[in-house]
Design a protein around this motif. Structure first.
Motif, PDB file in Angstrom:
ATOM      1  N   LEU A  17       0.987  -1.292   0.004  1.00  0.00           N
ATOM      2  CA  LEU A  17      -0.069  -0.143   0.290  1.00  0.00           C
ATOM      3  C   LEU A  17       0.637   1.150  -0.015  1.00  0.00           C
ATOM      4  O   LEU A  17       0.330   2.313  -0.374  1.00  0.00           O
ATOM      5  N   ARG A  20       0.723   3.568  -2.867  1.00  0.00           N
ATOM      6  CA  ARG A  20      -0.554   3.929  -3.171  1.00  0.00           C
ATOM      7  C   ARG A  20      -0.771   5.407  -2.334  1.00  0.00           C
ATOM      8  O   ARG A  20      -1.354   6.184  -2.704  1.00  0.00           O
ATOM      9  N   LEU A  24      -1.166   9.155  -3.212  1.00  0.00           N
ATOM     10  CA  LEU A  24      -2.265  10.135  -2.756  1.00  0.00           C
ATOM     11  C   LEU A  24      -1.745  11.330  -2.238  1.00  0.00           C
ATOM     12  O   LEU A  24      -2.111  12.472  -2.144  1.00  0.00           O
ATOM     13  N   ARG A  28      -2.463  15.232  -3.225  1.00  0.00           N
ATOM     14  CA  ARG A  28      -2.832  16.107  -2.222  1.00  0.00           C
ATOM     15  C   ARG A  28      -2.053  17.379  -2.176  1.00  0.00           C
ATOM     16  O   ARG A  28      -2.478  18.551  -2.175  1.00  0.00           O
ATOM     17  N   VAL A 104     -12.263   4.547  11.454  1.00  0.00           N
ATOM     18  CA  VAL A 104     -12.273   4.099  10.161  1.00  0.00           C
ATOM     19  C   VAL A 104     -11.368   3.360   9.779  1.00  0.00           C
ATOM     20  O   VAL A 104     -11.676   2.258   9.005  1.00  0.00           O
ATOM     21  N   ALA A 107     -12.117  -0.478  10.734  1.00  0.00           N
ATOM     22  CA  ALA A 107     -13.005  -1.247   9.929  1.00  0.00           C
ATOM     23  C   ALA A 107     -12.398  -1.598   8.650  1.00  0.00           C
ATOM     24  O   ALA A 107     -13.514  -2.052   7.734  1.00  0.00           O
ATOM     25  N   ARG A 108     -11.283  -1.345   8.269  1.00  0.00           N
ATOM     26  CA  ARG A 108     -10.884  -1.815   6.827  1.00  0.00           C
ATOM     27  C   ARG A 108      -9.542  -2.920   7.149  1.00  0.00           C
ATOM     28  O   ARG A 108      -8.862  -2.754   7.995  1.00  0.00           O
ATOM     29  N   ARG A 119      -2.295   7.495   5.566  1.00  0.00           N
ATOM     30  CA  ARG A 119      -3.270   8.424   5.090  1.00  0.00           C
ATOM     31  C   ARG A 119      -3.004   9.885   5.178  1.00  0.00           C
ATOM     32  O   ARG A 119      -3.330  10.648   4.283  1.00  0.00           O
ATOM     33  N   ARG A 120      -1.968  10.437   6.109  1.00  0.00           N
ATOM     34  CA  ARG A 120      -1.540  11.608   6.018  1.00  0.00           C
ATOM     35  C   ARG A 120       0.041  11.835   5.635  1.00  0.00           C
ATOM     36  O   ARG A 120       0.524  12.474   6.327  1.00  0.00           O
ATOM     37  N   LEU A 270     -19.839   9.445  17.617  1.00  0.00           N
ATOM     38  CA  LEU A 270     -19.833  10.304  16.278  1.00  0.00           C
ATOM     39  C   LEU A 270     -20.988  11.167  16.111  1.00  0.00           C
ATOM     40  O   LEU A 270     -21.930  10.789  16.502  1.00  0.00           O
TER      41      LEU A 270
ATOM     42  N   VAL B 108     -18.550  -0.650   6.197  1.00  0.00           N
ATOM     43  CA  VAL B 108     -19.168   0.249   7.293  1.00  0.00           C
ATOM     44  C   VAL B 108     -19.374   1.618   6.581  1.00  0.00           C
ATOM     45  O   VAL B 108     -18.632   2.293   6.011  1.00  0.00           O
ATOM     46  N   PHE B 110     -20.041   5.332   8.652  1.00  0.00           N
ATOM     47  CA  PHE B 110     -20.249   6.037   9.593  1.00  0.00           C
ATOM     48  C   PHE B 110     -20.637   7.594   9.165  1.00  0.00           C
ATOM     49  O   PHE B 110     -20.060   8.102   8.574  1.00  0.00           O
ATOM     50  N   GLN B 112     -21.505  10.256  10.202  1.00  0.00           N
ATOM     51  CA  GLN B 112     -20.695  11.324  10.552  1.00  0.00           C
ATOM     52  C   GLN B 112     -19.011  11.402  10.575  1.00  0.00           C
ATOM     53  O   GLN B 112     -18.441  12.274  11.130  1.00  0.00           O
ATOM     54  N   LYS B 113     -18.792  10.315  10.000  1.00  0.00           N
ATOM     55  CA  LYS B 113     -16.980  10.160   9.829  1.00  0.00           C
ATOM     56  C   LYS B 113     -16.823   9.504   8.286  1.00  0.00           C
ATOM     57  O   LYS B 113     -17.183   8.622   7.974  1.00  0.00           O
ATOM     58  N   SER B 114     -16.223  10.699   7.721  1.00  0.00           N
ATOM     59  CA  SER B 114     -15.705  10.364   6.282  1.00  0.00           C
ATOM     60  C   SER B 114     -14.656   9.107   6.339  1.00  0.00           C
ATOM     61  O   SER B 114     -13.836   9.066   6.762  1.00  0.00           O
ATOM     62  N   ILE B 115     -15.148   8.394   5.236  1.00  0.00           N
ATOM     63  CA  ILE B 115     -14.006   7.347   4.919  1.00  0.00           C
ATOM     64  C   ILE B 115     -13.095   7.565   3.652  1.00  0.00           C
ATOM     65  O   ILE B 115     -12.195   7.222   3.187  1.00  0.00           O
ATOM     66  N   LEU B 116     -13.496   8.847   3.107  1.00  0.00           N
ATOM     67  CA  LEU B 116     -12.912   9.284   1.703  1.00  0.00           C
ATOM     68  C   LEU B 116     -11.671  10.334   2.117  1.00  0.00           C
ATOM     69  O   LEU B 116     -11.882  10.895   3.254  1.00  0.00           O
ATOM     70  N   GLU B 117     -10.732  10.236   1.381  1.00  0.00           N
ATOM     71  CA  GLU B 117      -9.722  11.360   1.632  1.00  0.00           C
ATOM     72  C   GLU B 117     -10.303  12.532   1.247  1.00  0.00           C
ATOM     73  O   GLU B 117     -10.551  12.674   0.057  1.00  0.00           O
ATOM     74  N   TYR B 118     -10.087  13.701   2.282  1.00  0.00           N
ATOM     75  CA  TYR B 118     -10.765  14.901   2.165  1.00  0.00           C
ATOM     76  C   TYR B 118     -10.228  15.695   0.673  1.00  0.00           C
ATOM     77  O   TYR B 118     -11.021  16.403   0.241  1.00  0.00           O
ATOM     78  N   SER B 125      -9.327   8.258  -3.721  1.00  0.00           N
ATOM     79  CA  SER B 125      -9.975   7.292  -2.790  1.00  0.00           C
ATOM     80  C   SER B 125     -10.276   6.001  -3.230  1.00  0.00           C
ATOM     81  O   SER B 125     -10.283   4.985  -2.343  1.00  0.00           O
ATOM     82  N   LEU B 128      -7.496   3.827  -3.895  1.00  0.00           N
ATOM     83  CA  LEU B 128      -6.960   3.391  -2.760  1.00  0.00           C
ATOM     84  C   LEU B 128      -7.974   1.869  -2.096  1.00  0.00           C
ATOM     85  O   LEU B 128      -7.326   1.152  -1.504  1.00  0.00           O
ATOM     86  N   TYR B 129      -8.930   2.384  -2.048  1.00  0.00           N
ATOM     87  CA  TYR B 129      -9.876   1.128  -1.440  1.00  0.00           C
ATOM     88  C   TYR B 129      -9.747  -0.230  -2.499  1.00  0.00           C
ATOM     89  O   TYR B 129      -9.800  -1.229  -1.954  1.00  0.00           O
TER      90      TYR B 129
END
Lengths: 270, 344
Positions: A17, A20, A24, A28, A104, A107-108, A119-120, A270, B108, B110, B112-118, B125, B128-129
């Motif tokens: 990963l 990838r 990203l 960004r 997040v 859950a993956r 991610r960052r 949440l 899943v 959520f 109110q919680k994004s799973i996408l890259e903002y 995104s 990536l998935y």
């Protein structure tokens, strides 16, 4: 349709990963052109500032450290800090835990820690790493003899240093599972990292030991520089293996704390 | 020994509690200072002995008031949290013991919680998935085509997530969580804050996925329209315990015990019958020219009542309505399931 029945082992998946996440990160960065160019400027100015600082100060020769070897030291600081900056998000993991970002990634199917940090990812810092690397190479060819094995050992030690410092920071951040905010402790680590800009082996033995094992800033630039230009071949090899051993210890501690922390994770509303 | 039914989600005697600071009515200055050094904690039980089973392909609504324990259940079922006691088995996995393998099989959302890259385009995104779930390119493209049919996804795949409207973003969020064709999908308030059109689209999409792919879906929401249009079965939770498990129709039948007749009269043909019928109502009000009569359905048959009323007068307008499910559920949340059941 996917590999749900036969998933790739997690460690291999993490390496798979990496490109990838790097892509990203670059997408960004290129989204904000001003940020891209100002980062470039920042890296160059920083490097020149430190090089000219040592030239202006002209420090005395102590324990084999000459003005030229300070350039190498500066190069390794830049390289190390840049490598750390690629994973800068290790520094905000406590916030990501508190804000629920951890939900997040949990859950993956990926490593929860790397998922959060990558991610960052700050792929821009590769440029800073390149500049640091070029400074080392230039100083090395200009003032010293180039030995490939020493060079490789020094780079390896520097990489170990970057990983160890991030591991230290992650250990501090992982305390967030128990104590919530750990901002002050993090500042302590960031502040302490600045020590690396001076040759720490000139300090008394017990202080140097503390800065090797408990707060391993020696690995950032001092040890790689010693390996490259000062130490005897035997000592250079010892320092290289020592870096690796300390890194393994810190990684083990980090993994232990992270797993313990995840077990008591309470999530967030949440 | 094999059970008679194959369940896709099995929850058995699940308990989960969180530590919260000990409740005190008044805190003295001394206690505040000592609290800096030492704080007493107490356990707050979020889930108590929760048990239920869901079969493969079921679309189940999971409802309850705020703080009832819905999201905690979802977090336990997705392997994010560890239970204090009890067992969970989803798609043959123990979620918290086999999190890595298990998460390949679930999706899943959520709300109110994004799973996408903002900051990057949606496509990045999704790519990536694709790699996280190890999908091949052909399957991935087919999946995007399928999503595009219902959600018009291709129209905004190139746009960074931060520039999408909330409705567009939620469409992408739902699509991203279903990209790998999971066996089980957990939806935690997926339509929260959406406009009517976006809600409708997401509902249609979920319905299509459930019907075409036999995906098991557990939907948590406060929007009863979601439940009414999508779920055959409802699980209702209150203070961490399951208080209702059954068909939505049964829930309605059990608690929708009154209907309202709203009419405006042209001429009364039989004053006695009319007055008698009025006396049999639970309450009657007048709103302008219209009369509103509320009838208890367990006291009299609404069809017979309406027939008699239609004979007793000539009407300009005549409608029969029942309370919204939202109202009924709100009533259950407020009064408690058992107290309502006992009273009725």
């Amino acid at each position: 349709m996917n590999s749900a029945m036969n998933p790739t082992p997690m460690l291999r998946k993490t390496f798979k990963l990496f490109p990838r996440y790097m892509t990203l990160s670059l997408i960004r960065t290129s989204e904000f052109k001003f940020s891209f160019y100002s980062y470039m400027l920042l890296y160059i100015v920083q490097l020149f500032f430190y090089v000219f600082f040592w030239r202006a100060v002209s420090p005395p020769v102590v324990s084999g450290w000459t003005t030229e070897s300070y350039y190498i030291l500066t190069g390794f600081v830049s390289l190390n800090v840049a490598l750390q900056e690629i994973f800068w998000a290790t520094g905000i993991i406590d916030l990501m835990i508190l804000r629920g970002d951890l939900l997040v990634v949990l859950a993956r199917p990926e490593n929860s820690f790397f998922g959060l940090v990558m991610r960052r990812m700050g792929a821009m810092a590769f440029i800073a790493a390149f500049l640091g690397f070029m400074l080392i190479i230039t100083a090395l060819f200009r003032y010293f003899d180039f030995e490939l094995w020493r060079f490789c050992c020094a780079l390896f030690s520097c990489l170990c240093g970057a990983i160890t410092m991030r591991a230290v920071l992650l250990c501090v951040n992982t305390l967030s599972f128990w104590y919530g905010r750990v901002t002050a402790l993090k500042k302590f680590v960031f502040g302490g990292r600045e020590l690396a800009r001076t040759p720490l082996d000139i300090l008394p033995h017990h202080v140097a030991s503390f800065l090797t094992f408990f707060f391993p800033v020696m690995l950032i630039a001092c040890w790689p520089s010693l390996i490259l230009v000062i130490a005897t071949p035997m000592r250079a090899l010892l320092l290289c293996f020592g870096s690796f051993a300390i890194t393994c210890l810190w990684i083990a501690l980090t993994v232990f704390l992270w797993k313990k922390g995840l077990k008591r994770y309470e999530g967030v509303s949440l | 020994m094999a059970s008679s039914k194959e369940y896709h989600i099995e929850v058995e005697s699940l308990d989960k509690g969180f530590l919260v600071p000990e409740k005190k009515d008044r805190i003295t200055l001394k206690q505040k200072v000592s609290g800096l050094l030492y704080r007493k904690w107490e356990k707050f039980e979020v889930l108590k002995n929760l048990s239920f089973q869901i079969e493969k392909g079921e679309f189940v609504g999971y409802i309850g008031a705020n703080g009832a324990g819905k999201s905690t259940t979802i977090k336990l079922l997705t392997g994010i949290l560890n239970p204090d006691s009890g067992n969970v088995k989803c798609a043959g996995f123990s979620p918290y013991n086999n999190r890595y393998q298990y998460t390949y099989h679930i999706g899943v959302v959520f709300g109110q919680k994004s799973i996408l890259e903002y900051e990057v385009p949606v496509q990045a995104s999704f790519d990536l998935y694709r790699e996280i779930y190890e999908m091949d390119r052909t399957t991935f493209d087919k999946r995007i085509d399928f999503f595009h049919e219902i959600l018009s996804l291709r129209d905004y795949l190139h746009i960074p997530v931060r520039k999408l409207s909330f409705g567009q973003r939620m469409r992408c969020e739902v699509a991203a969580s279903l990209l790998h064709q999971p066996e089980i999908v957990f939806l935690d308030e997926p339509t929260i804050g959406l406009d009517a059109k976006a809600k409708k689209e997401i509902r249609s999409f979920l319905q299509a996925v459930n019907e075409q792919e036999k995906t098991t879906i557990l939907l948590t929401t406060h929007d009863m329209k979601d439940i009414e249009s999508l779920c055959n079965r409802v699980l209702m939770i209150d203070k961490g315990s399951l208080i209702y498990d059954g068909e939505l129709g049964q829930l309605k039948k059990q608690f929708l015990r009154e209907k309202t007749i709203r009419f405006s009269i042209d001429t009364i043909l039989d004053q006695n019958t009319f007055n008698q019928l009025k006396e049999n109502t639970l309450r009657s009000t007048k709103e302008g020219d219209d009369e509103c009569w509320t009838i208890g359905t367990d006291q009299c048959d609404i069809a017979d009542f309406a027939r008699e009323l239609l004979h007793a007068a000539r009407f300009l307008d005549f409608t029969i309505t029942e309370p919204e499910l939202e109202e009924v559920v709100g009533h259950i949340y407020a009064e408690g399931f058992s107290s309502i059941s006992e009273n009725e």
